[in-house]
Design an enzyme around this catalytic site. Sequence first.
Site, mmCIF file in Angstrom:
data_model
loop_
_atom_site.group_PDB
_atom_site.id
_atom_site.type_symbol
_atom_site.label_atom_id
_atom_site.label_comp_id
_atom_site.label_asym_id
_atom_site.label_seq_id
_atom_site.Cartn_x
_atom_site.Cartn_y
_atom_site.Cartn_z
ATOM 1 N N CYS A 123 11.148 118.868 25.826
ATOM 2 C CA CYS A 123 12.100 118.128 24.999
ATOM 3 C C CYS A 123 12.930 117.152 25.836
ATOM 4 O O CYS A 123 12.400 116.132 26.259
ATOM 5 C CB CYS A 123 12.936 119.107 24.189
ATOM 6 N N HIS A 172 10.180 123.435 21.973
ATOM 7 C CA HIS A 172 10.756 124.431 22.895
ATOM 8 C C HIS A 172 9.875 125.682 22.949
ATOM 9 O O HIS A 172 10.123 126.628 22.190
ATOM 10 C CB HIS A 172 12.154 124.831 22.405
ATOM 11 N N GLU A 190 9.904 128.048 24.929
ATOM 12 C CA GLU A 190 10.639 129.239 25.411
ATOM 13 C C GLU A 190 11.313 129.977 24.250
ATOM 14 O O GLU A 190 11.774 131.095 24.429
ATOM 15 C CB GLU A 190 11.656 128.836 26.489
HETATM 16 N N1 GLN Z 1 17.875 114.976 21.570
HETATM 17 C C1 GLN Z 1 17.874 115.385 22.949
HETATM 18 C C2 GLN Z 1 17.835 114.165 23.877
HETATM 19 O O1 GLN Z 1 17.659 113.090 23.441
HETATM 20 C C3 GLN Z 1 16.714 116.308 23.260
HETATM 21 C C4 GLN Z 1 16.831 117.561 22.433
HETATM 22 C C5 GLN Z 1 16.286 118.794 23.081
HETATM 23 O O2 GLN Z 1 16.066 118.851 24.283
HETATM 24 N N2 GLN Z 1 16.134 119.822 22.280
HETATM 25 O O3 GLN Z 1 18.000 114.288 25.050
#
Ligand code: GLN
Length: 196
Positions: A83, A174, A176
């Site tokens: 992410c 995610h 995890e």
């Molecule tokens: N929206 C976050 C970003 O732009 C990422 C979200 C996440 O890691 N769950 O950094």
Amino acid sequence: MVNPHSPSVGVLALQGAFEVHARRLADLGANSTLVRKPSQLAELDALVIPGGESTTFLKHLERSGFYDVLQHFVQNKPVFGTCAGCILLAREVSNPPQPSLGALDIAVERNAYGRQNESTILTTETSLPGGPLEMVFIRAPRITRISSQVEVLARRDGSPVLIRQGRILASTFHPELTDDPRVHQLFLNIVQSSPG
Ligand code: GLN
């Protein structure tokens, strides 16, 4: 207990969801370490950059003198970005544009699924063995471009969500946060098969 035969895998612990990654890696037999200082990278075989807020990561990285050391690490060692970690690894970031480590030849759009889809759980086929994979998306980015070096292991609505470019693995979800260890196991397989 440190097992000298297991890889040492760090989890960047400046911000975000690092503890659960470290526990999962340890459950799978790795020596996992929480990484808070740039000097720790020298002892690691591989690194996980967890989810969180990529802008906050960038602030911490720049402030603590981490950025250059990390950039060198991601050019040379196995790395798994989830992410926000995927955003940090991308070559190109939009919505809005921001600096990134550029190790993965992809473009990402931050927060691309809109307010209503801020968090979603999907169960989808992937190219991992063992059947469909549950994926938790939280304010996820969308991967909008990949180079021919990038292998797509899973998609959401046609866009890649789990990708690999050589020794770099990235997911926009995610892994995890579910009980399924297959994505972390894949990363450890990449680590084991990468030359020292
Ligand atoms: N929206 C976050 C970003 O732009 C990422 C979200 C996440 O890691 N769950 O950094």
